[in-house]
Enzyme design. Structure first.
Site, PDB file in Angstrom:
ATOM      1  N   CYS A  74      13.253  28.915  52.093  1.00 46.42           N
ATOM      2  CA  CYS A  74      14.172  28.289  51.139  1.00 46.42           C
ATOM      3  C   CYS A  74      14.243  29.201  49.922  1.00 46.42           C
ATOM      4  O   CYS A  74      13.251  29.374  49.211  1.00 46.42           O
ATOM      5  CB  CYS A  74      13.699  26.903  50.746  1.00 46.42           C
ATOM      6  SG  CYS A  74      14.780  26.116  49.533  1.00 46.42           S
ATOM      7  N   GLN A 198       9.508  20.954  33.858  1.00 43.37           N
ATOM      8  CA  GLN A 198      10.794  21.529  34.249  1.00 43.37           C
ATOM      9  C   GLN A 198      10.617  22.484  35.433  1.00 43.37           C
ATOM     10  O   GLN A 198       9.726  23.335  35.424  1.00 43.37           O
ATOM     11  CB  GLN A 198      11.417  22.287  33.077  1.00 43.37           C
ATOM     12  CG  GLN A 198      11.843  21.399  31.928  1.00 43.37           C
ATOM     13  CD  GLN A 198      13.077  20.566  32.228  1.00 43.37           C
ATOM     14  OE1 GLN A 198      13.682  20.677  33.289  1.00 43.37           O
ATOM     15  NE2 GLN A 198      13.449  19.711  31.289  1.00 43.37           N
ATOM     16  N   GLU A 248       6.892   8.086  25.889  1.00 47.62           N
ATOM     17  CA  GLU A 248       6.991   8.330  27.337  1.00 47.62           C
ATOM     18  C   GLU A 248       6.394   7.133  28.080  1.00 47.62           C
ATOM     19  O   GLU A 248       5.368   6.604  27.679  1.00 47.62           O
ATOM     20  CB  GLU A 248       6.240   9.616  27.701  1.00 47.62           C
ATOM     21  CG  GLU A 248       5.987   9.852  29.167  1.00 47.62           C
ATOM     22  CD  GLU A 248       7.249   9.926  29.991  1.00 47.62           C
ATOM     23  OE1 GLU A 248       7.262   9.346  31.087  1.00 47.62           O
ATOM     24  OE2 GLU A 248       8.211  10.576  29.538  1.00 47.62           O
ATOM     25  N   ASP A 296      15.707  13.043  26.177  1.00 46.41           N
ATOM     26  CA  ASP A 296      15.865  13.766  27.447  1.00 46.41           C
ATOM     27  C   ASP A 296      15.636  12.758  28.574  1.00 46.41           C
ATOM     28  O   ASP A 296      14.606  12.765  29.233  1.00 46.41           O
ATOM     29  CB  ASP A 296      14.859  14.918  27.520  1.00 46.41           C
ATOM     30  CG  ASP A 296      15.060  15.793  28.751  1.00 46.41           C
ATOM     31  OD1 ASP A 296      16.029  15.559  29.509  1.00 46.41           O
ATOM     32  OD2 ASP A 296      14.241  16.713  28.978  1.00 46.41           O
ATOM     33  N   CYS A 323      20.616  15.799  32.235  1.00 48.38           N
ATOM     34  CA  CYS A 323      20.745  16.456  33.538  1.00 48.38           C
ATOM     35  C   CYS A 323      21.885  15.850  34.350  1.00 48.38           C
ATOM     36  O   CYS A 323      22.033  16.148  35.534  1.00 48.38           O
ATOM     37  CB  CYS A 323      19.431  16.378  34.319  1.00 48.38           C
ATOM     38  SG  CYS A 323      18.896  14.678  34.659  1.00 48.38           S
TER      39      CYS A 323
END
Length: 366
Positions: A74, A198, A248, A296, A323
């Site tokens: 991949c 990330q 969070e 985010d 995103c």
């Protein structure tokens, strides 16, 4: 598509969503910040294991199904992951280790996860099984560590639920360290089996540099970072702010974030565990106001309650990292109707060879 065309496609997609869903026109949307080498960038891959046509298959799901397509190579993941998969596939065949069957809920091996530090190539391998035992463990560890010397950690995770969630609650270290260390810019991060980090380290640095540029901190500001994960954006902001608070929901991520702050000798940060839409109003009630808010969120975007609290807090500046252009556009429509002005959008190509794109958006109080 050629890579240059991919970047144009992604910018067009953002423009279309901002106009169609966000009902916003004449917005400054910069060209997408692309990669110099748009291959072999993923530092974290979750690889399903199945049994297809009488053979062990380890690779990726066929589109629209849970049929595993056996994959030797991949080209968007680290080459190390290809080697790990190759060794595990051979080992399972030789030792007749059964793969997990989603329909009957029997078998053993469900997923293989490979995490690799971009700078050092230190690697963590996570084997997700249905049951609590891993067959012939000593031989398995020896085969993997000999064939892939970059491995610093092997984790056994048990997931005995009928679910699409990859990892279960029980995690055991069977070789090496509990965590590996990676860097974004000059900040180090300890990464555990369940940490969010990330997947494209090089592009993440470019994205965080853009966040800092938009923040334009002078050193006397209070910043609140929502959906802060293991503190990757929080700690970058802390380099230039007076105080940064991270919120969070994941307990594991909060523990990692606190450890990462200590690792980088940053004392001007604080972390709170819980839902952003619940904790932000509590901070407001405690008299903690923010000169800058950063969010985010996951692909679904921000909860309505959170957006209302942000509007009520009315920070001078607000940075939205996203995103998903569609949910970003939806949220921007609401924010611009309630006291914020959209200044500009900077897309960053975090996911080359896919249709996904990350954006950094700057808003200011109207």
């Amino acid at each position: 598509m050629k890579y240059e065309e991919q970047l144009k496609f992604k910018k067009d997609r953002i423009e279309n969503d901002i106009e169609r869903i966000g009902k916003l026109e004449d917005i400054l949307i910069h060209d997408v910040i692309g990669m110099e080498e748009p291959y072999r960038y993923r530092n974290n891959v979750q690889i399903p294991v199945g049994y297809v046509d009488g053979k062990v298959a380890i690779g990726h799901y066929e589109r629209g199904s849970h049929r595993v397509v056996d994959t030797e190579i991949c080209v968007i993941q680290e080459e190390i992951a290809d080697r790990v998969v190759r060794i595990i596939r051979e080992y399972m065949v030789e030792n007749n280790i059964r793969t997990y069957n989603r329909r009957s809920h029997d078998g053993i091996v469900r997923h293989i996860i490979v995490r690799t530090a971009r700078e050092t190539k230190d690697t963590m391998v996570i084997i997700v099984t249905k049951g609590g035992t891993l067959p012939i463990r000593k031989e398995f560890i020896e085969r993997l560590t000999t064939g892939v010397p970059e491995i610093k950690s092997i984790i056994h995770n048990v997931n005995n639920q009928r679910t699409n969630v990859v990892m279960g609650e029980k995690t055991t270290i069977i070789y090496g360290d509990e965590k590996i260390i990676d860097k974004i810019g000059d900040i180090e991060f300890k990464i555990s089996a369940k940490s969010f980090f990330q997947v494209n380290t090089d592009q993440a640095e470019k994205m965080y540099d853009k966040v800092l540029e938009y923040a334009d901190l002078k050193g006397d500001e209070t910043v609140i970072d929502l959906y802060s994960g293991i503190g990757s954006i929080t700690l970058h902001l802390a380099k230039a702010a007076k105080m940064v608070y991270g919120i969070e929901i994941s307990k594991d991520a909060i523990e990692d974030a606190k450890e990462n702050a200590e690792l980088n000798n940053m004392e001007n940060v604080g972390f709170f565990q819980g839902k952003a839409e619940e904790l932000l109003p509590q901070l407001k009630d405690q008299g903690i106001s923010a000169d800058l808010l950063v969010v985010d969120p996951p692909r679904r975007g921000c909860e309505q309650e959170l957006l209302d609290t942000i509007i009520e807090m009315s920070p001078e500046k607000f940075i939205y990292v996203s995103c998903n252009p569609a949910t970003l556009a939806r949220d921007l429509n609401y924010l611009t109707e309630n006291g914020f002005k959209l200044v500009e959008i900077q897309p960053v190509d975090m996911f080359a060879q896919t249709t996904h794109v990350e954006t950094v958006t700057l808003l200011v109080k109207e």
